[in-house]
Scaffold this motif. Sequence first.
Motif, short mmCIF file in Angstrom:
data_model
loop_
_atom_site.label_atom_id
_atom_site.label_comp_id
_atom_site.label_asym_id
_atom_site.label_seq_id
_atom_site.Cartn_x
_atom_site.Cartn_y
_atom_site.Cartn_z
N MET A 1 0.84 -1.18 0.00
CA MET A 1 0.00 0.00 0.00
C MET A 1 0.89 1.24 0.00
SD MET A 1 -3.03 0.79 2.59
CE MET A 1 -3.11 2.36 3.37
N ASP A 2 0.64 2.16 -0.92
CA ASP A 2 1.42 3.38 -1.04
C ASP A 2 0.84 4.44 -0.11
OD1 ASP A 2 3.17 5.27 -1.86
OD2 ASP A 2 2.22 5.62 -3.81
N LEU A 3 1.64 4.89 0.85
CA LEU A 3 1.15 5.86 1.84
C LEU A 3 1.30 7.30 1.36
CD1 LEU A 3 2.54 4.21 5.07
CD2 LEU A 3 0.23 4.11 4.17
N THR A 4 1.95 7.53 0.23
CA THR A 4 2.12 8.89 -0.25
C THR A 4 0.95 9.36 -1.09
OG1 THR A 4 3.31 8.14 -2.20
CG2 THR A 4 4.63 8.68 -0.25
N GLN A 5 0.08 8.47 -1.51
CA GLN A 5 -1.08 8.83 -2.33
C GLN A 5 -2.30 9.01 -1.44
OE1 GLN A 5 -0.97 9.44 -5.58
NE2 GLN A 5 1.23 9.04 -5.51
N PRO A 6 -3.20 9.93 -1.82
CA PRO A 6 -4.43 10.09 -1.03
C PRO A 6 -5.33 8.86 -1.18
CG PRO A 6 -4.47 11.50 -2.96
CD PRO A 6 -3.11 10.88 -2.90
N ILE A 7 -6.20 8.64 -0.20
CA ILE A 7 -7.08 7.48 -0.19
C ILE A 7 -8.12 7.58 -1.31
CG2 ILE A 7 -8.81 6.24 1.16
CD1 ILE A 7 -7.25 7.09 3.66
N LYS A 8 -8.66 8.76 -1.53
CA LYS A 8 -9.64 8.93 -2.60
C LYS A 8 -9.28 10.18 -3.40
CE LYS A 8 -12.87 11.53 0.22
NZ LYS A 8 -14.23 11.72 0.62
N GLY A 9 -9.91 10.35 -4.54
CA GLY A 9 -9.65 11.48 -5.42
C GLY A 9 -10.16 12.78 -4.82
N PRO A 10 -9.75 13.91 -5.38
CA PRO A 10 -10.18 15.21 -4.86
C PRO A 10 -11.63 15.48 -5.20
CG PRO A 10 -8.87 15.51 -6.83
CD PRO A 10 -8.82 14.04 -6.50
N PRO A 11 -12.27 16.40 -4.48
CA PRO A 11 -13.64 16.79 -4.79
C PRO A 11 -13.71 17.45 -6.17
CG PRO A 11 -12.94 17.70 -2.67
CD PRO A 11 -11.76 17.06 -3.29
N TYR A 16 -5.25 17.74 -5.86
CA TYR A 16 -4.26 17.56 -4.82
C TYR A 16 -2.88 17.90 -5.37
CZ TYR A 16 -7.66 14.89 -2.05
OH TYR A 16 -8.74 14.50 -1.33
N VAL A 17 -2.07 18.54 -4.53
CA VAL A 17 -0.68 18.86 -4.87
C VAL A 17 0.16 18.46 -3.67
CG1 VAL A 17 0.96 20.69 -5.45
CG2 VAL A 17 -1.37 20.79 -6.33
N ARG A 18 1.27 17.76 -3.92
CA ARG A 18 2.16 17.36 -2.83
C ARG A 18 3.36 18.30 -2.80
NH1 ARG A 18 1.75 13.65 0.97
NH2 ARG A 18 0.39 12.42 -0.35
N CYS A 23 3.72 17.58 2.50
CA CYS A 23 2.39 18.04 2.90
C CYS A 23 1.45 17.92 1.69
CB CYS A 23 2.47 19.49 3.37
SG CYS A 23 0.89 20.18 3.88
N LEU A 24 0.30 17.30 1.89
CA LEU A 24 -0.68 17.16 0.82
C LEU A 24 -1.59 18.38 0.84
CD1 LEU A 24 -1.74 15.35 -1.44
CD2 LEU A 24 -3.30 14.35 0.22
N LEU A 25 -1.60 19.13 -0.25
CA LEU A 25 -2.36 20.37 -0.34
C LEU A 25 -3.53 20.18 -1.29
CD1 LEU A 25 0.73 22.68 -0.84
CD2 LEU A 25 -0.42 22.18 1.30
N ILE A 26 -4.62 20.86 -1.02
CA ILE A 26 -5.78 20.83 -1.90
C ILE A 26 -6.00 22.26 -2.41
CG2 ILE A 26 -7.42 21.14 0.00
CD1 ILE A 26 -9.34 19.33 -1.62
N ALA A 35 0.74 28.03 -2.04
CA ALA A 35 1.76 28.15 -0.99
C ALA A 35 1.51 27.09 0.07
CB ALA A 35 1.70 29.53 -0.36
N CYS A 36 2.57 26.52 0.57
CA CYS A 36 2.48 25.53 1.64
C CYS A 36 2.19 26.25 2.95
CB CYS A 36 3.78 24.74 1.74
SG CYS A 36 3.74 23.46 3.01
N PRO A 37 1.21 25.81 3.73
CA PRO A 37 0.86 26.53 4.97
C PRO A 37 1.78 26.21 6.15
CG PRO A 37 -0.61 24.68 4.65
CD PRO A 37 0.27 24.74 3.43
N ARG A 38 2.64 25.22 6.04
CA ARG A 38 3.49 24.88 7.18
C ARG A 38 4.46 26.03 7.47
NH1 ARG A 38 5.16 18.53 6.34
NH2 ARG A 38 3.12 17.69 6.86
N PRO A 39 4.59 26.41 8.74
CA PRO A 39 5.45 27.56 9.07
C PRO A 39 6.93 27.32 8.79
CG PRO A 39 4.49 26.59 11.06
CD PRO A 39 3.89 25.88 9.90
N ASN A 40 7.39 26.08 8.85
CA ASN A 40 8.81 25.82 8.59
C ASN A 40 9.09 25.55 7.11
OD1 ASN A 40 7.50 23.40 8.52
ND2 ASN A 40 9.04 22.27 9.68
N CYS A 41 8.07 25.58 6.26
CA CYS A 41 8.25 25.33 4.83
C CYS A 41 7.95 26.59 4.02
CB CYS A 41 7.36 24.18 4.37
SG CYS A 41 7.51 23.82 2.62
#
Length: 167
Positions: A1-11, A16-18, A23-26, A35-41
Amino acid sequence: MDLTQPIKGPPPGKKYVRCPCNCLLICRSTAQRIACPRPNCQRIINLTSYLPTVTVRSPGSSRVQCAHCNEIFVFSLSNRALARCPHCRRVSSVGPEYARTRAVIYMIIGIIFLGAGIGVTVATYELASKSGGIYVVWIGAFITGLCMLIRSMFYCAMRVSKVLGTS
């Protein structure tokens, strides 16, 4: 099972953008930058091309056009070192001043070492037959001087990348 892919498709209307920080972004399917929302990224991901390119927001950074492959990348002008293009992995100077200054510095040091080597050789020529250690000083001065002159030629022949603008 690949843990880097989302479980289901986007709405509908979203995608989705990685981010490189994993961080998985929508975002909207029509979005061109995100823009990535993580403060350290806080990376900005451009979605205009097929493969997203990532630029890091940092003060003092500029867009630079590589002198070898003509691709554009972001480079921090604050450290004033040589720039390595992330596309072709080749090294170039950003602006002609850096390479010219280094070339002159290495040339002066090389000429000083060669001059010192010649001076020590002339001054200790008679003494060298009695003491073999002086040959090491001669060889060291000449090799150091030649290495500095070769490094100076490297900076003289280095290609110069163009600064396109600050971000």
